[in-house]
Design an enzyme around this catalytic site. Structure first.
Site, short mmCIF file in Angstrom:
data_model
loop_
_atom_site.label_atom_id
_atom_site.label_comp_id
_atom_site.label_asym_id
_atom_site.label_seq_id
_atom_site.Cartn_x
_atom_site.Cartn_y
_atom_site.Cartn_z
N GLU A 1 55.74 117.60 18.67
CA GLU A 1 55.49 117.40 17.37
C GLU A 1 55.82 118.88 16.96
O GLU A 1 56.00 118.92 15.56
CB GLU A 1 53.81 117.28 17.60
CG GLU A 1 53.55 116.12 17.71
CD GLU A 1 53.87 114.99 16.62
OE1 GLU A 1 53.94 115.18 15.63
OE2 GLU A 1 54.48 114.02 17.07
N TRP B 1 62.92 101.57 -7.67
CA TRP B 1 61.51 102.05 -7.57
C TRP B 1 60.75 101.24 -8.64
O TRP B 1 61.21 101.38 -9.74
CB TRP B 1 61.26 103.44 -7.65
CG TRP B 1 61.76 104.25 -6.31
CD1 TRP B 1 62.79 104.86 -6.55
CD2 TRP B 1 61.37 104.24 -4.83
NE1 TRP B 1 63.17 105.61 -5.33
CE2 TRP B 1 62.29 105.03 -4.28
CE3 TRP B 1 60.70 103.32 -4.24
CZ2 TRP B 1 62.53 105.23 -2.94
CZ3 TRP B 1 60.52 103.55 -2.88
CH2 TRP B 1 61.28 104.43 -2.21
N TRP C 1 59.12 118.63 16.02
CA TRP C 1 59.70 118.01 14.74
C TRP C 1 59.29 118.86 13.56
O TRP C 1 59.98 118.89 12.60
CB TRP C 1 58.54 116.52 14.51
CG TRP C 1 58.91 115.39 15.02
CD1 TRP C 1 58.61 114.82 16.23
CD2 TRP C 1 60.07 114.56 14.37
NE1 TRP C 1 59.30 113.43 16.18
CE2 TRP C 1 60.17 113.57 15.30
CE3 TRP C 1 60.78 114.63 13.30
CZ2 TRP C 1 60.87 112.30 14.93
CZ3 TRP C 1 61.43 113.54 12.94
CH2 TRP C 1 61.70 112.39 13.87
N ASN D 1 47.39 112.78 10.74
CA ASN D 1 48.83 112.48 10.91
C ASN D 1 49.02 110.78 10.84
O ASN D 1 49.99 110.45 10.09
CB ASN D 1 49.60 113.21 12.00
CG ASN D 1 51.13 113.12 11.61
OD1 ASN D 1 51.61 113.36 11.06
ND2 ASN D 1 51.82 112.33 12.96
N TRP E 1 57.37 112.09 4.48
CA TRP E 1 57.71 111.28 3.10
C TRP E 1 59.09 110.51 3.21
O TRP E 1 59.13 109.24 3.30
CB TRP E 1 57.43 112.01 1.72
CG TRP E 1 55.95 111.87 1.47
CD1 TRP E 1 55.08 112.77 1.60
CD2 TRP E 1 55.18 110.87 1.04
NE1 TRP E 1 53.71 112.61 1.11
CE2 TRP E 1 53.82 111.10 0.88
CE3 TRP E 1 55.62 109.57 0.82
CZ2 TRP E 1 52.85 110.45 0.20
CZ3 TRP E 1 54.60 108.62 0.05
CH2 TRP E 1 53.35 109.15 -0.16
N TRP F 1 58.67 107.48 -3.65
CA TRP F 1 58.20 108.41 -2.52
C TRP F 1 57.77 109.96 -3.16
O TRP F 1 57.00 110.64 -2.66
CB TRP F 1 58.92 108.49 -1.35
CG TRP F 1 60.33 109.17 -1.55
CD1 TRP F 1 61.23 108.41 -1.82
CD2 TRP F 1 60.66 110.43 -1.36
NE1 TRP F 1 62.45 109.20 -1.91
CE2 TRP F 1 62.26 110.35 -1.67
CE3 TRP F 1 60.27 111.55 -1.20
CZ2 TRP F 1 62.88 111.56 -1.80
CZ3 TRP F 1 60.95 112.80 -1.32
CH2 TRP F 1 62.32 112.62 -1.61
#
Length: 477
Positions: free
Chosen positions: A286, A318, A289, A353, A394, A371
């Site tokens: 993590e 969208w 990341w 998360n 996102w 998004w």
């Protein structure tokens, strides 16, 4: 009067393991400066709770620096493109020999720093920038073709190899320097309140959730390593268990360094890169990341410019659905796990998360809403709002980003809720109007009884139909 070293503090509000502060104080008498830019923060959609957290930590840091006899000067410069002139004026007022700061990855940050370097060079002042917000220097993780990685697993593998050779070392808190005598007005040291900067006040109960101070950050880190990391892999996805570190806010403003986290993780192994639990490895992943998204931000400037990482997804159609967007923003979608997550964020400035992923995928896939609107809403309300991590998360959920989830893999929020909050404890915490429902009903309260009367909205979208709509939109690309 002897020349001073000037440390420019940004997202690194600490004294322990601070590269720029360490090198400045080693070079000679040192001053520190922080520049508050409320108008820039608004342009970047920074949340008031995050700014309040920053200001409160600044108060604590000013006291910590005073113990080192390092005065902390406070400038207010509304926009970053005016910072170069402000620092130039400061350096003309005080005999500054060198500027020290830690590098940052965003496009605007890099431009701001270039302007400062050029401006101070006109005064024969050298600027020294250090790698501090990441484990590895920005631009240093490269594949065999000397190109940046775009897939996390390959990036992680090289990070593992580097960590196995040598874990990062931390700089100690510097020794106090002799007291300096500065003839500056007291206003130069004043840290304004949130309201003085033009933002609404944060409720004390919300502030109490996020205490400041380096000692507090280390206490939280140490408690997580001692009590939770061994179970992290098994419990981190369950939002009702409170099993994540919740250190993101502290890392985001640099109250805690990433090197400190890695060192704490391997403390019991005496600094050797050796896993003793799966939870330990998963938490390191993590952290990596976070590292990956920082490097992506640096290597691919378009990420800073509201563009999708995958260029072809720029053409996605969208939906313009303001009522549905508003329902999502307020936690009134009729999908309990989505609403619980949004309400947790609005109430505390933080969201679990796993729930962030569910909430983000619901907006970008089931509602097929851009998004970037969700990314902005998160930034405007999260205490740990970080451009690299928030954008990366996102775009992962929206299938527009680097190493993102395949577009055809769409979370079913009800199934996710049943799996990760089986008894509905998390839902009851944030949706009191559903607290009386049993564990089978609470995840989808209208499923078997569409006409039942509840003080809770019916779903604004059919999950099955909306999933097919999203698949068609992506296939059309």
């Amino acid at each position: 009067m002897s020349a001073y070293q000037l440390v420019w503090l940004r997202q690194d509000l600490r004294t322990f393991d601070h590269s720029a502060l360490h090198h400045a104080m080693a070079a000679g008498p040192t001053l520190a400066v922080v520049i508050l830019s409320p108008e820039q923060w608004r342009l970047h959609d920074d949340a008031p709770i995050k700014i309040d957290f920053y200001l409160r930590q600044l108060q604590a840091l000013q006291s910590d620096l005073a113990n080192l006899n390092v005065p902390l000067l406070v400038l207010r410069v509304e926009l970053w493109h005016d910072i170069a002139n402000a620092l130039k004026k400061l350096c003309q007022t005080l005999p500054i020999a060198n500027l020290y700061a830690n590098r940052e990855a965003g496009v605007n940050e890099i431009s701001r720093d270039k302007w400062v370097i050029q401006s101070l060079k006109q005064l024969n002042i050298n600027s020294h920038f250090f790698e501090d917000c990441t484990l590895f220097a920005l631009g240093s993780i490269r594949n065999k073709s000397l190109q940046p990685y775009q897939v996390f697993s390959a990036f992680k593998k090289q990070c593992y190899e580097k960590l196995a050779m040598h874990l990062p070392t931390c700089y100690p808190i510097p020794e106090p320097q002799p007291a300096l005598t500065l003839t500056l007005d007291a206003s130069a040291f004043h840290i304004p309140s949130l309201t003085e900067l033009g933002f609404d006040k944060i409720p004390p109960l919300q502030q109490a959730l996020w205490p400041v101070g380096e000692n507090t950050a280390f206490e939280r880190l140490d408690a997580f390593i001692a009590d939770q990391v061994a179970y992290y892999d098994r419990e981190r996805d369950y939002p009702h268990l409170n099993s994540t570190s919740q250190l993101s806010a502290y890392l985001n403003i640099g109250m805690l360094s990433i090197r400190s986290c890695v060192n704490a993780l391997f403390r019991e192994q005496y600094g050797n890169f050796d896993f003793v639990s799966t939870g330990q490895q998963v938490w390191l992943n993590e952290l990596l990341w976070r590292e990956f998204y920082q490097h992506i931000l640096f290597d691919f400037p378009k990420v800073s410019k509201h563009q999708p990482f995958k260029d072809h997804t720029q053409g996605l159609m969208w939906r313009d659905a303001p009522d549905e967007l508003h329902a999502w923003q307020q936690g009134q979608t009729g999908i309990p796990i989505v609403d619980a997550g949004i309400r947790q964020m609005l109430a505390t400035g933080w969201m679990h998360n796993r729930v962030r992923m569910i909430v983000a995928m619901f907006l970008s896939k089931n509602l097929l809403i851009d998004w970037r609107l969700g990314e902005t809403w998160f930034m405007q309300h999260l205490i740990d709002g970080d451009l690299a991590a928030n954008n990366g998360g996102w775009q992962w959920c929206a299938s527009t980003g680097t190493d993102a989830v395949p577009y055809f893999r769409i979370f079913n929020p009800v199934s996710q809720s049943e799996k990760f909050d089986p008894n509905g404890d998390y839902l009851r915490c944030w949706l009191p109007e559903l607290a009386h429902l049993n564990a089978k009903e609470i995840h989808d309260p209208y499923a078997k009884n569409p006409q039942r009367k509840l003080d809770y909205p019916r779903p604004i979208v059919d999950l099955k139909h909306s999933r097919l709509r999203a698949l068609e939109a992506f296939k059309a690309l």
